[in-house]
Design an enzyme around this catalytic site. Sequence first.
Site, PDB file in Angstrom:
ATOM      1  N   THR A 112       0.852  -1.152   0.000  1.00  0.00           N
ATOM      2  CA  THR A 112       0.000   0.000   0.000  1.00  0.00           C
ATOM      3  C   THR A 112       0.897   1.213   0.000  1.00  0.00           C
ATOM      4  O   THR A 112       2.095   1.097   0.222  1.00  0.00           O
ATOM      5  CB  THR A 112      -0.837  -0.093   1.285  1.00  0.00           C
ATOM      6  OG1 THR A 112      -1.501  -1.328   1.238  1.00  0.00           O
ATOM      7  CG2 THR A 112      -1.786   1.040   1.451  1.00  0.00           C
ATOM      8  N   ASP A 135      -8.412  -9.570   1.285  1.00  0.00           N
ATOM      9  CA  ASP A 135      -8.799  -8.850   2.516  1.00  0.00           C
ATOM     10  C   ASP A 135     -10.169  -9.289   3.037  1.00  0.00           C
ATOM     11  O   ASP A 135     -10.549  -8.960   4.159  1.00  0.00           O
ATOM     12  CB  ASP A 135      -8.809  -7.330   2.285  1.00  0.00           C
ATOM     13  CG  ASP A 135      -7.431  -6.709   2.491  1.00  0.00           C
ATOM     14  OD1 ASP A 135      -6.541  -7.390   3.020  1.00  0.00           O
ATOM     15  OD2 ASP A 135      -7.245  -5.543   2.113  1.00  0.00           O
TER      16      ASP A 135
HETATM   17  O1  DON Z   1      -6.653  -2.556   2.977  1.00  0.00           O
HETATM   18  C1  DON Z   1      -5.840  -3.160   3.656  1.00  0.00           C
HETATM   19  O2  DON Z   1      -5.865  -3.161   4.866  1.00  0.00           O
HETATM   20  C2  DON Z   1      -4.704  -3.874   2.971  1.00  0.00           C
HETATM   21  N1  DON Z   1      -5.102  -4.250   1.650  1.00  0.00           N
HETATM   22  C3  DON Z   1      -3.502  -3.003   2.971  1.00  0.00           C
HETATM   23  C4  DON Z   1      -2.304  -3.672   2.380  1.00  0.00           C
HETATM   24  C5  DON Z   1      -1.034  -3.060   2.761  1.00  0.00           C
HETATM   25  O3  DON Z   1      -0.981  -2.101   3.489  1.00  0.00           O
HETATM   26  C6  DON Z   1       0.177  -3.724   2.271  1.00  0.00           C
HETATM   27  N2  DON Z   1       1.308  -2.925   2.587  1.00  0.00           N
HETATM   28  N3  DON Z   1       2.268  -3.146   3.128  1.00  0.00           N
END
Ligand code: DON
Length: 567
Positions: free
Chosen positions: A376, A418
Amino acid sequence: MKKLSTTYLLISLGFLLFSCEKKEAPRVIQRGLIAEKAMVVSAREEASKIGLEIIQKGGNAFDAMMATEMALAVSYPFAGNLGGGGFMVYRLADGSTGSLDYREKAPLAASKDMYLDENGEFLNQLSTKGALASGVPGTVAGVFEAQAKFGKLSPAEILQPVIDLAKNGFVVTPNQATRLERVRQVVVEVNGEETFFNQEIKSGDTLKIPVLAATLERIAKNGRDEFYKGETAKILAKHMLAKGGIITEEDLANYQAVWRDPIVFPYRGFKIISMAPPSSGGITLAQILKMIEPFDLKSFGHHSPEYIQVLVEAERRAYADRNYFLGDPDFVNIPVDQLLDSEYLKSRMENFSIEKATKSEDIAEGKIQFSESMETTHYSIVDAEGNAISVTTTLNGGYGSKLFIDELGFFMNNEMDDFSAKPGTPNMFGLIGAEANSIAPGKRMLSSMTPTIVEKDGKLWMVVGTPGGSTIITSVLQTILNVAEFDMGMQEAVNAPRFHHQWLPDLVNFEPDSFDSTIISTLKSRGYLINEGNSPVIGKVDAILVLPDGKLEGGADRRGDDKAVGF
Ligand code: DON
């Protein structure tokens, strides 16, 4: 006389000691970049600069959002995206606040058991890799929605420098070269030998993505519908089908970003504005902060065992609630008021003892009365008018599902992971979900993304957020506390080592070689199970702090190639 002089001597000595103590030099704060008016902090220098350039041209934070987000899609394909989604929290210069949900959605053909085999076992490869792992992307809808509502410039003007970046290329950093090499085999496995990223890309190379430039040119010309209803939509849906995916033209045409009321709550003298469901970020951050509020954290000391314990125990209880109660509010009834009720949260901490760790197996979700009815990326922007936005956007895993749309020039997300594909079974972040986050057509998967804005004395004070999957919430929490409780500067607060706990697994993770061994051994003696070095970094926070004189201090995370720019 003698008695008097002895007393006098003692008083003078006391005074001397007192004044020596008082004269102790104040701690010098090592500040990050300072700017007078406006600032952009993101994971890539190019993206921060393009965002700032838009503000210098007379644009505001929402114009800069479109520019920064799209520039990250070009120069940071690891997480920046057109094929993913995100959340934006804003605070306008007049103090009004709001948030935008442009999270991906499950395709219409998705079903609850789509990742289970005939024996009901979870096939996690399917929810993480390849076409079936993707949700319907929301990013293009999100940036256009925000810009149309609040922006000042035209999308074509905003997108021009981004198109130029894709055409002329960006310089690959050492971190980027390593990541691209590491992922290459899987990218070939998913996309075939002919795919764009099956090439040797070295640090210092200039990488051009002409096909992405062409996609962005069409979007600049035809607007957001190009992505959802135009030629781009047709190419995307065809590609997904050919690769065994289920995202259709209908899914794309139906996609809408949604304005949602943010989660707003007080913490000591501060007002926190954070993301509401379908992100768990705001509610979980609020629960943790409210549970720790009665403790005098400052007197415990930064990173003392007691400080760590209070945070971990609040995190344990909040994540238990997160995993049970939270999901897409358009599909499930979330008892928000009760989860944030002070008496409820006080009762959750009643069985906490500083002598001994609570066991996660002894903690379940709280008893709530329902009423009737690591990839992210985060960026923070403050513009010259005083508007602030906090945006976290993602493909989920690094390079998402690894499915690269060669005709369009971007990776697709693997956000379907998720969801709670099989209640009780962990996803890629070890998060164990429940029915509230089960898969349904058109539903948004629960997120941990926590774009957050903090006010102090009714004024903008901090803009903060981070990537990091389940560690996002606890990284945002610690960054806020580092400044609010321990008087750190923004860059210092971002630099400070982090730890993380999420109820299950019943472990406390620490960034390696960053915490004193006596602290770790004290925690172990009190029953905590420690995992040091499991992950080399926890979070990559990009934040902005408004200093007492009104200037802005950037905090760009040293853990990545992140960069603050401002004027
Ligand atoms: O929305 C979420 O919580 C996850 N898809 C976030 C993924 C994420 O932060 C990966 N990064 N390191």
